[in-house]
Design an enzyme around this catalytic site. Structure first.
Site, short mmCIF file in Angstrom:
data_model
loop_
_atom_site.label_atom_id
_atom_site.label_comp_id
_atom_site.label_asym_id
_atom_site.label_seq_id
_atom_site.Cartn_x
_atom_site.Cartn_y
_atom_site.Cartn_z
N ALA A 155 44.18 52.86 32.31
CA ALA A 155 45.44 53.42 31.82
C ALA A 155 46.16 52.50 30.85
CB ALA A 155 46.35 53.75 33.00
N PHE A 207 49.68 54.13 36.09
CA PHE A 207 49.83 54.69 37.43
C PHE A 207 50.56 53.78 38.40
CE2 PHE A 207 46.34 56.89 35.45
CZ PHE A 207 46.60 58.21 35.77
N ARG A 208 50.36 52.46 38.27
CA ARG A 208 50.80 51.57 39.34
C ARG A 208 51.92 50.61 38.97
NH1 ARG A 208 45.70 52.98 40.20
NH2 ARG A 208 45.09 53.46 42.33
N ASP A 226 42.69 61.46 28.79
CA ASP A 226 43.49 61.89 27.63
C ASP A 226 42.69 62.13 26.35
OD1 ASP A 226 43.01 59.21 26.71
OD2 ASP A 226 44.80 58.54 27.76
N HIS A 234 36.44 60.17 35.06
CA HIS A 234 37.45 60.93 35.79
C HIS A 234 37.71 62.29 35.13
CE1 HIS A 234 39.20 57.05 37.78
NE2 HIS A 234 38.11 57.49 38.38
N CYS A 246 37.07 78.28 35.63
CA CYS A 246 37.21 79.11 36.82
C CYS A 246 36.12 78.71 37.82
CB CYS A 246 37.06 80.58 36.46
SG CYS A 246 37.00 81.68 37.90
N SER A 271 43.49 47.77 36.12
CA SER A 271 43.81 46.87 37.24
C SER A 271 42.60 46.65 38.13
CB SER A 271 44.95 47.45 38.07
OG SER A 271 44.58 48.72 38.61
#
Length: 249
Positions: A23, A34-35, A104, A119, A127, A192
């Site tokens: 990230a 995120f952290r 992203d 990810h 669907c 991280s």
């Protein structure tokens, strides 16, 4: 600056370099990580209550309504100097490709060709029943105007093509594992290294370099460790590496 020169030398000497990004490479594009305390996404919500497979199944309307602004922010962000620098390193043949934890698509938008998205990504949704695929932007527009949860024409709720908590990892992770085991150098940027099993790629590599704002659990394994903003460091690294390439006989 000395560490950047050392890393440039490692890149020039390596015949097979793989980059692992987290990230931290996208925060300069306005996407929160995120952290980080106070600003990280997980300081504002419990990911297991929102971005999980069970949350989508249990309350799909809440999942899509609360996820829509997060997904939209990531989908509309623009690449930054770090993304462009990594694309340049690939163009010059100094890295094999990128393994990214990010969803992203900014690496591809910056010009990177070989990207393993372990990810998933936010370009599309599908669907689970009939397999129909749809682009994410119009789906988010539907949610924003009250059509939540967005359903396929067959009546089943769409799900984003990202790895939610509780999901298995895609085939891209197996390819990343194979690459990490044979590469000469693994360069970690903006991660991280706290998320398993992606962090397990690190000890599989023969050499390790890390560029990150904060500490990681693998700092003591790194031959080169550089603290700072990924964009600034990678821009300088590209310059140093290109100068080394030009000096070759």
């Amino acid at each position: 600056m000395e560490n950047i020169k050392k890393l440039a030398q490692l890149l020039a000497e390596s015949k097979d370099t793989l980059v692992l990004t987290g990230a931290g490479v996208s925060t300069e594009s306005g996407i929160p990580d995120f952290r980080s305390p106070d600003t990280g996404l997980w300081s504002q919500m419990d990911p297991m209550e929102l971005l999980s497979r069970s949350a989508l199944s249990r309350n799909p309307a809440n999942f899509w309504t609360r996820s829509e602004p997060i997904f939209r922010e990531m989908s509309t962000a623009q690449p930054n100097s770090c993304h462009y620098a990594l694309a340049r390193l690939e163009e010059k043949g100094l890295i094999r490709g990128i393994v990214t934890q990010n969803i992203d698509s900014l690496h591809q938008r910056a010009g990177s060709k070989c990207v393993l998205e372990v990810h998933g990504h936010l370009r599309t949704a599908h669907c689970p029943s009939c397999g129909a695929e749809t682009h994410m932007p119009p789906l988010l527009d539907r949610v924003a105007t009250g059509d939540s949860p967005p359903r396929c024409s067959c009546g089943v709720v769409f799900r984003p093509d990202v790895v939610l908590f509780g999901d298995p990892l895609p085939d891209a992770f197996q390819r990343a594992w194979q690459w990490a085991r044979v590469c000469d150098l693994l360069l970690v940027v903006g991660s991280s290294l706290e998320v398993a099993p992606v962090c397990w790629l690190v000890p599989a590599a023969s050499k390790l370099a890390i560029i990150n704002m904060g500490e990681t659990q693998c700092d003591d394994l790194a031959e080169v460790l550089i603290r700072g903003k990924a964009g600034e460091i990678l821009t300088k690294l590209v310059k140093e590496a290109e100068e080394l390439l030009q000096a070759r006989p």
